[in-house]
Design a protein around this motif. Structure first.
Motif, PDB file in Angstrom:
ATOM      1  N   VAL A   1       0.841  -1.206   0.000  1.00 24.39           N
ATOM      2  CA  VAL A   1       0.000   0.000   0.000  1.00 24.39           C
ATOM      3  C   VAL A   1       0.874   1.252   0.000  1.00 24.39           C
ATOM      4  O   VAL A   1       0.926   2.025   0.966  1.00 24.39           O
ATOM      5  CB  VAL A   1      -0.986   0.005   1.191  1.00 24.39           C
ATOM      6  CG1 VAL A   1      -2.012   1.124   1.038  1.00 24.39           C
ATOM      7  CG2 VAL A   1      -1.708  -1.337   1.314  1.00 24.39           C
TER       8      VAL A   1
ATOM      9  N   SER B   1     -12.778   5.982   5.916  1.00 22.22           N
ATOM     10  CA  SER B   1     -11.328   5.946   5.744  1.00 22.22           C
ATOM     11  C   SER B   1     -10.625   6.705   6.854  1.00 22.22           C
ATOM     12  O   SER B   1      -9.644   6.223   7.436  1.00 22.22           O
ATOM     13  CB  SER B   1     -10.948   6.538   4.387  1.00 22.22           C
ATOM     14  OG  SER B   1      -9.558   6.762   4.299  1.00 22.22           O
TER      15      SER B   1
ATOM     16  N   ARG C   1      -5.618   0.496   3.021  1.00 20.77           N
ATOM     17  CA  ARG C   1      -4.698   0.993   4.038  1.00 20.77           C
ATOM     18  C   ARG C   1      -3.787  -0.117   4.528  1.00 20.77           C
ATOM     19  O   ARG C   1      -4.052  -1.309   4.342  1.00 20.77           O
ATOM     20  CB  ARG C   1      -5.458   1.602   5.219  1.00 20.77           C
ATOM     21  CG  ARG C   1      -6.558   2.582   4.827  1.00 20.77           C
ATOM     22  CD  ARG C   1      -6.797   3.619   5.897  1.00 20.77           C
ATOM     23  NE  ARG C   1      -5.663   4.552   5.986  1.00 20.77           N
ATOM     24  CZ  ARG C   1      -5.526   5.633   5.195  1.00 20.77           C
ATOM     25  NH1 ARG C   1      -6.415   5.906   4.263  1.00 20.77           N
ATOM     26  NH2 ARG C   1      -4.490   6.418   5.350  1.00 20.77           N
TER      27      ARG C   1
ATOM     28  N   ARG D   1      -2.520  -5.434   5.525  1.00 21.37           N
ATOM     29  CA  ARG D   1      -3.296  -4.637   4.569  1.00 21.37           C
ATOM     30  C   ARG D   1      -4.782  -4.778   4.867  1.00 21.37           C
ATOM     31  O   ARG D   1      -5.268  -5.861   5.191  1.00 21.37           O
ATOM     32  CB  ARG D   1      -2.998  -5.088   3.133  1.00 21.37           C
ATOM     33  CG  ARG D   1      -3.799  -4.350   2.068  1.00 21.37           C
ATOM     34  CD  ARG D   1      -3.321  -4.629   0.662  1.00 21.37           C
ATOM     35  NE  ARG D   1      -3.146  -6.035   0.358  1.00 21.37           N
ATOM     36  CZ  ARG D   1      -2.971  -6.519  -0.876  1.00 21.37           C
ATOM     37  NH1 ARG D   1      -2.946  -5.689  -1.912  1.00 21.37           N
ATOM     38  NH2 ARG D   1      -2.812  -7.805  -1.066  1.00 21.37           N
TER      39      ARG D   1
ATOM     40  N   GLU E   1       0.818   4.058   9.852  1.00 21.77           N
ATOM     41  CA  GLU E   1      -0.105   3.496   8.865  1.00 21.77           C
ATOM     42  C   GLU E   1      -0.094   4.390   7.642  1.00 21.77           C
ATOM     43  O   GLU E   1       0.329   5.543   7.697  1.00 21.77           O
ATOM     44  CB  GLU E   1      -1.502   3.348   9.465  1.00 21.77           C
ATOM     45  CG  GLU E   1      -2.249   4.654   9.701  1.00 21.77           C
ATOM     46  CD  GLU E   1      -3.081   5.095   8.507  1.00 21.77           C
ATOM     47  OE1 GLU E   1      -3.653   4.259   7.795  1.00 21.77           O
ATOM     48  OE2 GLU E   1      -3.160   6.321   8.277  1.00 21.77           O
ATOM     49  N   ARG E   2      -0.556   3.843   6.507  1.00 26.00           N
ATOM     50  CA  ARG E   2      -0.579   4.640   5.285  1.00 26.00           C
ATOM     51  C   ARG E   2      -1.658   4.111   4.356  1.00 26.00           C
ATOM     52  O   ARG E   2      -2.215   3.037   4.559  1.00 26.00           O
ATOM     53  CB  ARG E   2       0.784   4.613   4.588  1.00 26.00           C
ATOM     54  CG  ARG E   2       1.194   3.245   4.067  1.00 26.00           C
ATOM     55  CD  ARG E   2       2.572   3.293   3.437  1.00 26.00           C
ATOM     56  NE  ARG E   2       3.009   1.954   3.044  1.00 26.00           N
ATOM     57  CZ  ARG E   2       4.229   1.472   3.273  1.00 26.00           C
ATOM     58  NH1 ARG E   2       5.139   2.207   3.873  1.00 26.00           N
ATOM     59  NH2 ARG E   2       4.548   0.242   2.882  1.00 26.00           N
ATOM     60  N   GLY E   3      -1.929   4.889   3.316  1.00 22.68           N
ATOM     61  CA  GLY E   3      -2.906   4.480   2.320  1.00 22.68           C
ATOM     62  C   GLY E   3      -3.753   5.652   1.899  1.00 22.68           C
ATOM     63  O   GLY E   3      -3.580   6.797   2.359  1.00 22.68           O
TER      64      GLY E   3
ATOM     65  N   THR F   1     -10.537   4.550  -3.232  1.00 22.42           N
ATOM     66  CA  THR F   1      -9.710   5.598  -2.623  1.00 22.42           C
ATOM     67  C   THR F   1     -10.502   6.826  -2.187  1.00 22.42           C
ATOM     68  O   THR F   1      -9.920   7.818  -1.755  1.00 22.42           O
ATOM     69  CB  THR F   1      -8.604   6.046  -3.599  1.00 22.42           C
ATOM     70  OG1 THR F   1      -9.212   6.665  -4.745  1.00 22.42           O
ATOM     71  CG2 THR F   1      -7.748   4.870  -4.035  1.00 22.42           C
TER      72      THR F   1
ATOM     73  N   SER G   1      -3.643   4.354  13.513  1.00 25.39           N
ATOM     74  CA  SER G   1      -2.578   5.204  14.063  1.00 25.39           C
ATOM     75  C   SER G   1      -2.495   5.073  15.578  1.00 25.39           C
ATOM     76  O   SER G   1      -1.398   5.051  16.153  1.00 25.39           O
ATOM     77  CB  SER G   1      -2.823   6.668  13.680  1.00 25.39           C
ATOM     78  OG  SER G   1      -2.686   6.854  12.287  1.00 25.39           O
TER      79      SER G   1
ATOM     80  N   SER H   1      -8.147   5.068   9.528  1.00 21.82           N
ATOM     81  CA  SER H   1      -6.787   5.596   9.587  1.00 21.82           C
ATOM     82  C   SER H   1      -6.424   6.030  11.005  1.00 21.82           C
ATOM     83  O   SER H   1      -5.349   5.703  11.523  1.00 21.82           O
ATOM     84  CB  SER H   1      -6.640   6.766   8.619  1.00 21.82           C
ATOM     85  OG  SER H   1      -5.375   7.369   8.731  1.00 21.82           O
TER      86      SER H   1
END
Length: 396
Positions: A194, A307, A333, A368, A326-328, A228, A315, A311
């Motif tokens: 991701v 999202s 994510r 993921r 975390e990311r995405g 997204t 975190s 997120s």
């Protein structure tokens, strides 16, 4: 009833499957052959964008199957025309070719780019792709992919794919020569962990392709169809690609994919591209129902709200266990661990009682998350609570 009822050995052994057989699913939940339920944050690898067995898919399958299933792609059919028109109206593209899988759509994109290069670029055929990318499991798409280790299986690799580094525009510039016809990439590298493309990088790619008369191809098999927070990920980069591929979410669980292109790029002659099941009315009717369900501002706003909630929750977990963040983008994510226990966490989550949790570990140090786009806040909270419990046990 245990696993013995099912003769699973009759299936070709191509992946490590756990000793469970799923028999039904609804929304974010699956149930196995023993009656155990699982909260599903994989959703067929981002396939079930509306969850398991959504009413939109059930109704369209039922109604269309009574009318027409497959008259052959040699003829027009109403659902495929309607879905193609809707996709064109919702995007920057002019024409659509329907296929059955993301790999097949990407194969078509490669063929289209090379045919365009033959006509307009003196036979240019090379395509710049990215290291650690994933474009499918056909011979051509495996060669296009930058997945580690894939250069040593099923040799020889198909010639003409050269690899740059994601978010490093200089690495792209160094590869451009007279034989290059296109640049192809995922807006977010899913299998790599991701990893989103930077906005400036994407805009620089568009500038470079314009400067050198190259095609820009975005593989949105995983990022397209609302994943997204916008209908297509490219829309967040303020660019217009020449070619886009869709898969996974476009069918909501049925086999459907699409290759979209600008009018000036569509150079296939009759017979260059096709497929027995491509654009059949049964699957495209489902695709149309999925697109109609997600292609509105309120649905996309809900995806963005979910999202943000996911997120922030990831975190908090990362901070609690001193992880690497975390990311995405949207509801694709990743949680970056501080160890290589990802698969152990996946196994513990699946075996969690009384209800299991389905997660994915594309890397040994990373989890993921690809929930249904209509996942509820309560389901996200339950996932986070379960993950927290699992991490406290495994780290203890």
């Amino acid at each position: 009833m245990g696993l013995n009822k099912f003769k699973v050995s009759s299936l070709m052994d191509i992946t490590a499957r756990p000793d469970i057989v799923f028999v039904r699913g609804h929304g974010s939940w699956l149930e196995d052959n023993t009656g155990k339920k699982y909260l599903d944050f994989i959703q067929g690898w981002a396939v079930n964008c509306l969850g398991h067995s959504p009413k939109e898919v059930i109704n369209s399958l039922s109604e269309q199957s009574k009318l027409l299933i497959n008259p052959s792609p040699a003829f027009y059919n109403q659902p495929s025309v309607e879905l193609a028109t809707s996709l064109v109206n919702a995007s920057c593209f002019d024409h659509v070719f329907f296929a059955n899988s993301g790999a097949e759509a990407n194969e078509g994109a490669i063929k289209l780019a090379r045919k365009w290069g033959k006509i307009y670029k003196k036979g240019a055929y090379k395509i710049i792709t990215m290291k650690d990318s994933f474009h499918g499991r056909t011979l051509a798409t495996m060669s296009a992919s930058g997945k580690a280790g894939w250069d040593n299986i099923f040799p020889p690799r198909m010639e003409g794919f050269i690899k740059a580094d994601l978010n490093d525009i200089e690495s792209v510039k160094r590869l451009i020569d007279d034989d290059v016809v296109a640049i192809m990439l995922e807006p977010i590298q899913g299998e790599a962990g991701v990893i989103p493309a930077d906005k400036k990088f994407m805009q620089d790619l568009r500038d470079i392709t314009n400067l050198h008369n190259l095609l820009l191809i975005v593989d949105e098999v995983q990022t397209g169809m609302g994943r997204t927070g916008t209908l297509f990920a490219y829309q967040q980069y303020d660019i217009e690609p020449d070619i886009m591929t869709l898969g996974k979410g476009i069918g909501g669980g049925v086999p459907l994919s699409a290759l979209l292109a600008k009018d000036s790029i569509c150079v296939f002659s009759h017979g260059d591209q096709g497929g027995t099941y491509n654009g059949n009315p049964l699957c495209t009717a489902v695709g149309l129902s999925v697109l109609n369900a997600i292609n509105n501002s309120s649905f996309m706003e809900d995806v963005r709200i979910s999202s943000d909630f996911l997120s922030k929750g990831l975190s908090i977990i990362s901070d609690k266990y001193d992880m690497n963040g975390e990311r995405g983008i949207g509801l694709l994510r990743a949680l970056i661990l501080n160890n290589n226990d990802a698969q152990a966490i996946v196994d513990l989550a699946r075996n969690f009682e009384p209800t299991g949790l389905l997660l994915n570990a594309p890397r040994c140090n990373l989890l993921r998350f690809m929930p249904a786009l209509n996942v509820s806040k309560n389901e996200i909270s339950l996932m986070l609570e379960t993950l927290d419990s699992i991490l406290s046990k495994i780290l203890r």
